[in-house]
Design an enzyme around this catalytic site. Structure first.
Site, short mmCIF file in Angstrom:
data_model
loop_
_atom_site.label_atom_id
_atom_site.label_comp_id
_atom_site.label_asym_id
_atom_site.label_seq_id
_atom_site.Cartn_x
_atom_site.Cartn_y
_atom_site.Cartn_z
N PHE A 87 0.93 -0.94 -0.26
CA PHE A 87 0.13 -0.44 0.03
C PHE A 87 0.85 1.20 -0.32
CE2 PHE A 87 -3.21 2.81 2.59
CZ PHE A 87 -3.60 2.76 1.26
N ASP A 158 6.45 -2.89 8.47
CA ASP A 158 5.47 -2.76 8.70
C ASP A 158 4.45 -3.70 8.37
OD1 ASP A 158 2.99 -1.50 7.32
OD2 ASP A 158 3.82 -0.43 5.46
N HIS A 161 -0.37 -5.52 8.60
CA HIS A 161 -1.19 -6.76 8.47
C HIS A 161 -1.01 -7.92 9.31
CE1 HIS A 161 -0.87 -5.83 3.32
NE2 HIS A 161 -1.73 -4.96 4.01
N GLN A 184 -7.28 0.95 10.96
CA GLN A 184 -8.32 1.17 10.21
C GLN A 184 -9.08 0.73 9.61
OE1 GLN A 184 -8.21 -0.32 6.69
NE2 GLN A 184 -9.87 1.11 5.78
N LYS A 187 -8.70 -3.52 8.92
CA LYS A 187 -7.43 -3.86 9.66
C LYS A 187 -8.21 -5.32 10.51
CE LYS A 187 -4.54 -1.48 6.64
NZ LYS A 187 -4.83 -1.01 6.26
N ARG A 216 6.35 18.29 22.18
CA ARG A 216 5.69 18.82 23.98
C ARG A 216 5.97 17.39 25.18
NH1 ARG A 216 0.26 21.14 25.66
NH2 ARG A 216 1.57 22.57 28.11
N TYR A 223 5.05 25.27 27.64
CA TYR A 223 5.20 25.22 25.92
C TYR A 223 6.29 24.60 25.96
CZ TYR A 223 -0.20 25.54 26.98
OH TYR A 223 -1.19 26.07 26.69
N ARG A 233 -2.34 12.35 18.58
CA ARG A 233 -2.25 11.17 19.23
C ARG A 233 -3.69 11.10 19.48
NH1 ARG A 233 -0.65 16.72 22.07
NH2 ARG A 233 -2.79 17.13 21.32
#
Length: 385
Positions: A87, A158, A161, A184, A187, A216, A223, A233
């Site tokens: 992909f 990767d 799968h 996703q 999956k 951060r 900050y 996140r």
């Protein structure tokens, strides 16, 4: 042939576990990871399940790859070796960091990255090698591990799968390299979107955490953004769903591992059909896709065949296009060669682009009788095409 015979289990699957988790996340009153508990608990459970020291939950599987590559030092002036047959996120994650993605060919049997082709592609600019565990078949981690060690280049698995996959009895998080996962909608476990990165080292995890939270540190109140980053996140609701999804994964894998040998043998009996092969060292294959080829078929005929299978009730798809055969591949950090140049060294990927088909993994959650029905439909449609 009754259409009822092709009423496979729906996907995604969910139940009271997901409902309870969503309410738990809702009622805790903090819906982002810094103030809540669901993401932290999911990371702990996911890491433990995969034999990893650490896991970091992120927004998508594509972001998981991009973040992992950044932690490994990938950026402008570097190269990342990727399988040509995958992909597009595998290559784009590197390209969006300014690195050149270098496609190499895959095995004609497993469709995973070829070790010898990978060795030939290593240069002084190579910063990472990215094997893709295609459809749940773990890449040759013995050969790749030796190659990476000899070249001093890290591996990034990767594993989009490969939830729950094993190589020689070890889960992919326990193979000594970073691994990236996707959640996703299609999956093997899902919250609609989402991803995770597993790390063998605490220092890698900490650097990734800072980068996935806009640079951060976790306890920062002033900050003082330590480094460049983005907001990758995961939210608390997604994590609560994924905790439930993880709890049902083993049972689903067990079912698919029983069904694929039956379906594969039936497909292999159909003249012209060649199912995806396996590797005996891959001791647990979660079977993200049921993949097969019809060697010699043109892309146009393959696409028409997929349409016909869908009309007959099978959730069928044309397989991935070789990454260098897409316009997207050439937009950012493109290699200094043409698509035809790359194609000449990737003959298997060229063939897979034309003649490979996959069925959604929910078909392998069906009954053994349905495996026979699937094969009958494939044979009938192929005979009519």
């Amino acid at each position: 042939m009754s259409s009822q015979n092709l009423e496979f289990p729906q996907w995604p699957q969910f139940g009271d576990e997901e409902r309870v988790g969503l309410m738990r996340a809702l009622e805790q009153g903090q819906w982002w990871r810094i103030g809540g508990n669901e993401v932290d608990l999911f990371e702990e459970e996911f890491a433990g399940y995969h034999g990893a020291q650490h896991a970091l939950a992120v927004t998508t599987g594509t972001h998981a790859l991009e973040l992992a590559l950044q932690v490994l030092g990938v950026g402008p002036g570097t190269e990342v070796i990727v399988p040509a047959f995958t992909f597009i996120s595998s290559s784009q994650a590197a390209q969006r960091l300014g690195a050149v993605a270098v496609p190499v060919d895959v095995s004609p049997d497993t469709y995973c990255i070829d070790v010898a082709a990978t060795a030939d592609a290593i240069t002084p600019r190579t910063r990472a090698i990215m094997p893709v565990h295609m459809a749940g078949v773990v890449s040759d981690m013995d050969g790749l591990g030796k190659l990476a060690a000899d070249a001093g280049v890290p591996l990034l698995q990767d594993a989009a799968h490969a939830h729950g996959a094993e190589w020689r009895g070890k889960r992919v998080g326990d193979l000594g390299s970073v691994a990236a996962f996707s959640f996703q909608n299609g999956k093997l476990m899902t919250a609609g979107e989402g991803g995770a990165v597993t790390f063998p080292e605490a220092e890698q995890y900490e650097r990734a955490f800072v980068r996935h939270s806009c640079g951060r540190p976790r306890t920062d109140r002033s900050y003082l953004h330590r480094t460049s980053g983005s907001n990758f996140r995961m939210n608390e609701f997604s994590a609560s769903v994924l905790r439930a999804q993880l709890s049902r994964l083993d049972e689903q894998i067990e079912t698919r591992e029983k069904r694929w040998p039956v379906l594969s043998a039936l497909l292999a009996r159909i003249p012209g059909v060649v199912p995806q092969g396996d590797d005996d060292r891959c001791t647990r294959n979660p079977h993200y896709m049921a993949m097969f080829r019809i060697p010699g078929m043109t892309e146009e005929r393959r696409n028409a065949l997929v349409d016909a299978l869908i009309e007959r009730g099978l959730p069928a798809f044309a397989a991935f296009r070789a990454v260098y055969r897409t316009a997207a591949f050439w937009e950012l950090a493109a290699p200094d060669e043409s698509a035809d140049d790359i194609a000449r060294r990737c003959p298997v990927s060229e063939e897979l682009t034309r003649d490979c088909i996959w069925l959604h993994h929910r078909t392998l959650l069906g009954t053994e009788e349905q495996m026979h029905v699937i094969a009958d439909v494939v044979a009938d449609v192929l005979g009519r095409s």
